[in-house]
Design a protein around this motif. Structure first.
Motif, mmCIF file in Angstrom:
data_model
loop_
_atom_site.group_PDB
_atom_site.id
_atom_site.type_symbol
_atom_site.label_atom_id
_atom_site.label_comp_id
_atom_site.label_asym_id
_atom_site.label_seq_id
_atom_site.Cartn_x
_atom_site.Cartn_y
_atom_site.Cartn_z
ATOM 1 N N THR A 36 35.246 43.316 43.571
ATOM 2 C CA THR A 36 35.388 41.868 43.708
ATOM 3 C C THR A 36 35.755 41.231 42.389
ATOM 4 O OG1 THR A 36 33.773 41.788 45.513
ATOM 5 C CG2 THR A 36 34.199 39.732 44.330
ATOM 6 N N MET A 37 35.029 41.586 41.326
ATOM 7 C CA MET A 37 35.236 40.880 40.067
ATOM 8 C C MET A 37 36.489 41.331 39.332
ATOM 9 S SD MET A 37 33.015 38.725 40.550
ATOM 10 C CE MET A 37 33.143 37.736 39.062
ATOM 11 N N VAL A 38 36.977 42.539 39.608
ATOM 12 C CA VAL A 38 38.290 42.909 39.080
ATOM 13 C C VAL A 38 39.353 41.996 39.681
ATOM 14 C CG1 VAL A 38 40.066 44.702 39.094
ATOM 15 C CG2 VAL A 38 37.713 45.289 38.509
ATOM 16 N N ASN A 39 39.252 41.750 40.989
ATOM 17 C CA ASN A 39 40.193 40.832 41.632
ATOM 18 C C ASN A 39 40.038 39.404 41.115
ATOM 19 O OD1 ASN A 39 41.879 41.920 44.151
ATOM 20 N ND2 ASN A 39 39.978 43.113 44.042
ATOM 21 N N VAL A 40 38.791 38.962 40.929
ATOM 22 C CA VAL A 40 38.549 37.610 40.422
ATOM 23 C C VAL A 40 39.071 37.482 38.993
ATOM 24 C CG1 VAL A 40 36.745 35.975 39.739
ATOM 25 C CG2 VAL A 40 36.598 37.142 41.946
ATOM 26 N N ALA A 41 38.800 38.472 38.151
ATOM 27 C CA ALA A 41 39.263 38.424 36.768
ATOM 28 C C ALA A 41 40.779 38.395 36.689
ATOM 29 C CB ALA A 41 38.715 39.629 35.999
ATOM 30 N N PHE A 42 41.435 39.162 37.535
ATOM 31 C CA PHE A 42 42.894 39.190 37.587
ATOM 32 C C PHE A 42 43.444 37.787 37.855
ATOM 33 C CE2 PHE A 42 46.856 39.999 40.067
ATOM 34 C CZ PHE A 42 47.543 40.779 39.153
ATOM 35 N N GLN A 43 42.838 37.130 38.838
ATOM 36 C CA GLN A 43 43.272 35.774 39.188
ATOM 37 C C GLN A 43 42.918 34.781 38.084
ATOM 38 O OE1 GLN A 43 44.988 35.155 41.813
ATOM 39 N NE2 GLN A 43 44.945 32.943 42.108
ATOM 40 N N ALA A 44 41.726 34.907 37.514
ATOM 41 C CA ALA A 44 41.262 33.945 36.505
ATOM 42 C C ALA A 44 42.132 33.980 35.258
ATOM 43 C CB ALA A 44 39.812 34.237 36.145
ATOM 44 N N ILE A 45 42.489 35.175 34.799
ATOM 45 C CA ILE A 45 43.312 35.277 33.588
ATOM 46 C C ILE A 45 44.710 34.736 33.852
ATOM 47 C CG2 ILE A 45 44.340 36.878 31.933
ATOM 48 C CD1 ILE A 45 41.844 38.680 32.413
ATOM 49 N N ARG A 46 45.261 35.050 35.009
ATOM 50 C CA ARG A 46 46.591 34.527 35.339
ATOM 51 C C ARG A 46 46.585 32.999 35.428
ATOM 52 N NH1 ARG A 46 50.317 38.117 39.320
ATOM 53 N NH2 ARG A 46 50.659 39.853 37.877
ATOM 54 N N GLN A 47 45.555 32.442 36.056
ATOM 55 C CA GLN A 47 45.488 30.989 36.195
ATOM 56 C C GLN A 47 45.247 30.322 34.841
ATOM 57 O OE1 GLN A 47 43.835 30.854 40.830
ATOM 58 N NE2 GLN A 47 42.590 29.977 39.208
ATOM 59 N N ALA A 48 44.549 30.990 33.943
ATOM 60 C CA ALA A 48 44.248 30.408 32.641
ATOM 61 C C ALA A 48 45.495 30.211 31.788
ATOM 62 C CB ALA A 48 43.236 31.280 31.896
ATOM 63 N N ARG A 49 46.587 30.877 32.136
ATOM 64 C CA ARG A 49 47.833 30.680 31.387
ATOM 65 C C ARG A 49 48.308 29.243 31.462
ATOM 66 N NH1 ARG A 49 50.521 36.163 33.956
ATOM 67 N NH2 ARG A 49 49.535 37.654 32.516
ATOM 68 N N VAL B 120 33.186 30.181 38.430
ATOM 69 C CA VAL B 120 33.054 31.596 38.779
ATOM 70 C C VAL B 120 31.625 32.068 38.527
ATOM 71 C CG1 VAL B 120 33.761 33.940 38.127
ATOM 72 C CG2 VAL B 120 35.489 32.146 38.414
ATOM 73 N N ALA B 121 31.046 31.639 37.415
ATOM 74 C CA ALA B 121 29.685 32.065 37.073
ATOM 75 C C ALA B 121 28.664 31.549 38.083
ATOM 76 C CB ALA B 121 29.329 31.581 35.669
ATOM 77 N N VAL B 122 28.815 30.309 38.527
ATOM 78 C CA VAL B 122 27.899 29.744 39.523
ATOM 79 C C VAL B 122 27.880 30.617 40.772
ATOM 80 C CG1 VAL B 122 27.575 27.802 41.120
ATOM 81 C CG2 VAL B 122 27.990 27.375 38.684
ATOM 82 N N HIS B 123 29.048 31.040 41.223
ATOM 83 C CA HIS B 123 29.114 31.902 42.405
ATOM 84 C C HIS B 123 28.611 33.314 42.095
ATOM 85 C CE1 HIS B 123 31.126 28.994 44.962
ATOM 86 N NE2 HIS B 123 32.034 28.772 44.030
ATOM 87 N N ALA B 124 28.948 33.828 40.912
ATOM 88 C CA ALA B 124 28.530 35.191 40.559
ATOM 89 C C ALA B 124 27.014 35.316 40.531
ATOM 90 C CB ALA B 124 29.125 35.588 39.213
ATOM 91 N N ASP C 146 40.088 35.471 50.849
ATOM 92 C CA ASP C 146 39.064 34.436 51.040
ATOM 93 C C ASP C 146 37.878 34.654 50.102
ATOM 94 O OD1 ASP C 146 40.566 33.193 52.965
ATOM 95 O OD2 ASP C 146 39.485 34.069 54.666
ATOM 96 N N LEU C 147 37.499 35.901 49.907
ATOM 97 C CA LEU C 147 36.379 36.182 49.005
ATOM 98 C C LEU C 147 36.740 35.807 47.571
ATOM 99 C CD1 LEU C 147 33.605 37.303 48.395
ATOM 100 C CD2 LEU C 147 34.586 39.617 48.349
ATOM 101 N N VAL C 148 37.936 36.138 47.144
ATOM 102 C CA VAL C 148 38.367 35.778 45.794
ATOM 103 C C VAL C 148 38.426 34.263 45.641
ATOM 104 C CG1 VAL C 148 40.246 35.928 44.121
ATOM 105 C CG2 VAL C 148 39.633 37.935 45.482
ATOM 106 N N ALA C 149 38.990 33.579 46.620
ATOM 107 C CA ALA C 149 39.104 32.114 46.558
ATOM 108 C C ALA C 149 37.736 31.451 46.483
ATOM 109 C CB ALA C 149 39.877 31.609 47.776
ATOM 110 N N HIS C 150 36.746 32.059 47.118
ATOM 111 C CA HIS C 150 35.385 31.526 47.097
ATOM 112 C C HIS C 150 34.896 31.310 45.669
ATOM 113 C CE1 HIS C 150 31.101 31.203 48.232
ATOM 114 N NE2 HIS C 150 30.872 32.036 47.236
ATOM 115 N N TYR C 151 35.226 32.237 44.771
ATOM 116 C CA TYR C 151 34.739 32.156 43.385
ATOM 117 C C TYR C 151 35.369 31.011 42.602
ATOM 118 C CZ TYR C 151 32.039 36.455 43.625
ATOM 119 O OH TYR C 151 31.091 37.403 43.936
ATOM 120 N N PHE C 152 36.482 30.509 43.061
ATOM 121 C CA PHE C 152 37.170 29.433 42.348
ATOM 122 C C PHE C 152 36.938 28.068 43.003
ATOM 123 C CE2 PHE C 152 39.334 33.340 41.288
ATOM 124 C CZ PHE C 152 39.505 33.227 39.916
#
Length: 367
Positions: free
Chosen positions: A285-298, A312-316, A350-356
């Motif tokens: 899960t968090m590999v997928n979340v991290a992938f999205q988070a770093i890309r979005q942070a650009r 992300v931390a609140v959900h984690a 959907d699970l990845v989107a939940h974290y954001f």
């Protein structure tokens, strides 16, 4: 003579015109607590207004490194109390656990505010990134104006190993590394050498560790712009700079595609095969979340990236994998986490989107 203002888990001292912060928990590899983060922020604000302090330096006590990150082991029992062991990947929103306030939420908010203050500091902020510099250690150093690495530096964001994602502004820093190197570093948690950190933009200057004590001494009487060039040397070349397969693999649109291509490349490139194996060992899960988070942070400012990381931390904190990762690495130390879902391919959008998805009442206020 210097003047010492506080000694405990973090020590503050003024020598000449240099304010010195020493992370002072060597037995815990100087891991950060909420009080340490709050104390650093307050001291920085005081020194910003003190004409006698021209520049600030942060270092770690002991001989192992600057900082191994936040003291996350203390979060485990709080998560166990609110998240049943037989629960799903994340607690459903609207449950009592989402309304409850975790002490860890205060810790993250305090730490991230400190990170932002370091990045915006009006005076030179010099970080000795010698030895181990992981997670929160990157947060107290890599946002500074003068970031010094040595031949002993081992720098990384290993959060996916414990079911979390890069934070402390790490997604912002990693997103600005050349090519896909930051994505690779953030997903694998790889330990970077000083040369690698320079190439990724996480550091500025290489100084052999044997010269650090003299460097600090000269900084007490002269400005860093004058002193640092006298100590700077050229390190060995960065190994990651030559790893063209990284850019090739991480341009895929999702993590499953990245790993599949790494496995194909691994038939002729052993490092690619090892990377695929590493990614499959982390929290899917968090590999997928991290992938999205770093890309979005650009596309985000540092403040925006920190706010995203906080969500992300609140959900984690209410997830299975963060609790399980801490258990496996730091509590039971069996190094055998039982992730849920168990494979990268089973993590849906959907699970990845939940974290954001921001949680009402749990938004980060940095101003």
């Amino acid at each position: 003579m210097g003047r010492e203002t506080y000694t405990g888990d973090v020590a503050f001292e003024v020598r000449g015109h240099l304010g010195i912060i020493t992370l002072n928990r060597p037995k815990a590899l100087n891991s950060l607590t909420e009080l340490m983060c709050e104390s650093i922020r307050i001291q920085l604000e005081d020194w910003a207004q003190d004409d006698a302090v021209a520049q600030v330096l942060i270092r770690g006590a002991g001989d192992r490194g600057l900082c191994a990150g936040g003291d996350v082991a203390s979060l485990y029992y709080e998560m166990v109390e609110l998240q049943p062991r037989d629960g799903g990947p994340v607690l459903p929103e609207g449950t009592p656990a989402y309304q409850a306030e975790f002490a860890a939420e205060r810790f993250f908010a305090t730490e991230y505010l400190m990170n932002l203050r370091i990045a915006e500091y009006p005076k030179p902020y010099i970080a000795l990134m010698d030895g181990v510099v992981l997670g929160g250690g990157v947060g107290v150093s890599a946002h500074g104006s003068h970031r010094i690495v040595t031949e002993r530096s081992r720098i990384g964001m290993p959060e996916t190993t414990i079911g979390f994602a890069p934070d402390v502004g790490g997604t912002y820093l990693l997103s600005r590394a050349p090519g896909q190197l930051g994505v690779h570093a953030g997903l694998t948690g790889a330990h970077l050498s000083g040369a690698d950190a320079l190439h990724l933009g996480l550091a500025d200057t290489y100084v052999p560790s044997g010269g650090l004590e003299q460097l600090v001494g000269e900084l007490t009487t002269a400005p860093v712009e004058e002193v640092l060039p006298r100590f700077a040397e050229h390190p060995e070349p960065s190994e990651l700079a030559e790893a063209g397969w990284i850019d090739q693999a991480y341009t895929q649109e999702d993590v499953s595609g990245v790993v599949q291509l790494l496995e194909e490349l691994g038939q002729s490139i052993p490092a690619a095969a090892e990377t695929a194996k590493t990614l499959r060992s982390k929290s899917p899960t968090m590999v997928n979340v991290a992938f999205q988070a770093i890309r979005q942070a650009r596309e985000l400012s540092l403040e925006g990236a920190l706010s995203q990381e906080y969500t992300v931390a609140v959900h984690a904190l209410r997830s299975h994998d963060f609790r399980e990762g801490i258990r496996a690495q730091l509590i039971d130390k069996d190094r055998n986490p039982q992730w849920n879902p168990v494979a990268l391919e089973l993590v849906d959008d959907d699970l990845v989107a939940h974290y954001f998805t921001p949680v009402p009442g749990k938004l980060l206020n940095l101003r």
